[in-house]
Design a protein around this motif. Sequence first.
Motif, short mmCIF file in Angstrom:
data_model
loop_
_atom_site.label_atom_id
_atom_site.label_comp_id
_atom_site.label_asym_id
_atom_site.label_seq_id
_atom_site.Cartn_x
_atom_site.Cartn_y
_atom_site.Cartn_z
N ILE B 58 -30.55 -61.57 -33.49
CA ILE B 58 -29.51 -61.31 -33.12
C ILE B 58 -28.45 -60.66 -34.38
O ILE B 58 -27.93 -59.53 -34.16
CB ILE B 58 -28.51 -62.44 -32.60
N LEU B 85 -33.95 -61.32 -27.62
CA LEU B 85 -32.64 -61.92 -28.45
C LEU B 85 -31.69 -60.76 -28.55
O LEU B 85 -30.48 -60.74 -28.86
CB LEU B 85 -33.02 -62.65 -29.60
N LYS B 86 -32.37 -59.41 -28.91
CA LYS B 86 -31.72 -58.29 -29.66
C LYS B 86 -31.04 -57.50 -28.49
O LYS B 86 -30.39 -56.61 -28.55
CB LYS B 86 -32.80 -57.30 -30.10
N GLU B 88 -28.56 -57.72 -26.50
CA GLU B 88 -26.92 -57.65 -26.51
C GLU B 88 -26.64 -56.45 -27.34
O GLU B 88 -25.77 -55.56 -27.14
CB GLU B 88 -26.18 -58.69 -26.56
#
Lengths: 230, 353
Positions: B58, B85-86, B88
Motif C-alpha cells: 500500500i 493490496l495496491k 486503492e
Amino acid sequence: MGTAPVSGPLSPDPRRVTLLAGHYGSGKTNIAVNYAEYLSRRGLPVSIGDLDVVNPYFRTKDSEDELRAAGIEVISLPFANSSVDLPSLPAEAYRLVQDQSRYAVLDIGGDDRGAYALGRYRQYILEEQNFEMLFVANFMRPLTREPEEAMEVLMEIEEACRIPFTGIVNNTNLAEETLVGTVQSGYEKSKVLADLAGLPLVMTTVYEKISEEAAKSIPDVFTLKLQKKY
Amino acid sequence: MAEKVLMKGNEAIAEAAIRSGCRHYFGYPITPQTELAAYMAKMMPKIGGTFLQAESEIAAINMVYGVAGTGKRVMTSSSSPGVSLKQEGISYIAGSDLPALIINVQRGGPGLGGIQPSQSDYFQATKGGGHGDYHLIVLAPASVQEMADLTALAFDLADKYRMPAMILADGTIGQMMEPVTLENIEYKPVEKPWAITGTEGKRKHNIINSLYLNPEMLEKKNLERFERYKTVEENEVRFESFMMDDAEIGLVAYGIAARVAKNAVTALRAEGIKAGLIRPVTLWPFPKKAVLEASDKVKAFVSVELSMGQMIEDIKLAENSKKPVVLCSRVGGMIPTPEQIIETVKNLEGGMD
C-alpha cells in the motif's frame, strides 16, 4: 572429453564434497544434476543436496525421478516445488556433510543471499578438508558480463558462507542460442576471473549439442543435458 | 545483429524499465517476482535512481502515485496478493489521470494461494480492479523478450494516454531464462505540461487530485476519461494470429498458456486438424475484432487459461456468442499440457461432426 586432468572435479580422484555457488541464474542447478549423474556413472555412491533457499522455480527436485532412477540420493527442501514458500533446510542435509562414505554434490542458492544458508554446514566441510567449492560463471548474464563483476559476486558469496572457493566453472551460455564462440569468449573471461581470484579454471560446461565442437578448442569440457523448459 | 544476454523474465522487465527512463521503483518483496526488485536494488543506486523497499504494498503504490504526479517514469511490481493490496492506490492514479507502470507476476489464488504460476487475476487486471470506472492498459508477454519489449511499450502508452499500464505476467515467464536483446529500447521523453515540477513563479500551479466534490465536474472527468479509453481501444489493440486463416477451431490464449497452445496447434495440424491460435498481447483493449472476424470461420473457440474461464467472457462478448466457447484450463499453480489441449480440441471436433 580429452585427457582427464590430474586434479579437480573431472580428475580420477574428485573431492568428496562438491559445492556449486554463483550468481543466480548462472546454471548451478543444471550443473549439480549433471555432475551428480557423472559421478554416479563412474560407480561412486552419490547424494545431491538442494540447498537453494532463494529460488522457488526450476529446482533439483524437477529432476528427482531421473536422479533416483540413477541411484542418486536426493535431499531437498521439505517444501520444494510445493505451493509453500517456506525456505527451510532439511535435517537430512547434515548427512551430506557428515556421512563420509558418500560423495555429495550441493546446489547452493544464488548470490550471497543464497550462500548464507551454507554457513551452518561450514564447520563440517572445513574440518573434513575434502571439498571443492566451485564458482559458476555465465558471462552472458546481464549483471556478470565482465570478470570484475563476477569477482564482486564471488567475494560476496565467500563472505556470506565463510567457505573459500577452490575453482571456477565456465558455464557461459545463451541457452539454445549458444554458439561455440559464446563459450570461447566466456572461457577467455573465466581465465581473467581465475587470475583475479587466484584460483584454477577447473572446467567449461557445455550443452550436448555443441560440446564436442567446443572441446576442440577448449580444455576440460563437461557435457550438460538440458533440464525442463516450456 | 543486436547483442543478446541470458535473462530471467523478471530481470528483463527491470532492465527494460531502466532503459525506458524509469529511475524510481517502489516495491515490497513477494515470490515469484523477487528478481525484479533484486535487480532494481542492485542497479538503481549505480545510475542515480531510487530503489525503495516500502513497508507494505500500500505504501509502495502511494509512493508511485506521488512520483507519477511529477511526470517522472515510475513503477512498482508484485504478485497477486500484493497487487490486490495496491488496488486503492491504482484507482487514485487512474482517477488523477497519471501514467505509471504496475507489474503483476501472477501466482495461484485466491487468498494467499500459492507461489506457482497462474493467470487468475485476469478480471482484476482487465476490468479495473479497484473502485470506480477506469481501465488500465494491460499487456501480456509470452516470452522473456516480450517482458522487455512490452515494458518499454507500457511506459510509452501510459505517457501517451495519461493512464496506468499493467504488465500481466505469470510466475513461469518471470522465472524462465531466455536470450534477449535490449538494444532496441530507447527512451523517448514526452512533454508533460500537467506535471507538478515547481512553477518557479512563471506559470499557474498544477494540481494532482482525484477528489471532486462537485458531481457535475466528477461526471465530466469520467466522460473525458472514457473518450480517451475509446481512442486506446481504436488504436492500441495488439495480438498475434497463428494459423487462423483456415482454422476450424480457434484457440485463444495469452502468456504462458499461449506458448503451450501454440505447440498444441502445431501438433494438431500435423494430424490434419485445422486449429489456430489468437494470442491477445493487449488484454485491455481486448482484440475484439480479431475474435469477431474469426467467429465467421471457426466452429468453436477454446479459451486456454490458467484460470477458471475468466477470459471466456471477453471472447463471448467479442463474437456476440455466435459460436460456442469452451474452457481448457489448469489452476492453482498448474499449467495445461499440449496433450490436454489436443484432447479438448478432438472432443470438440467429435461432438460437432
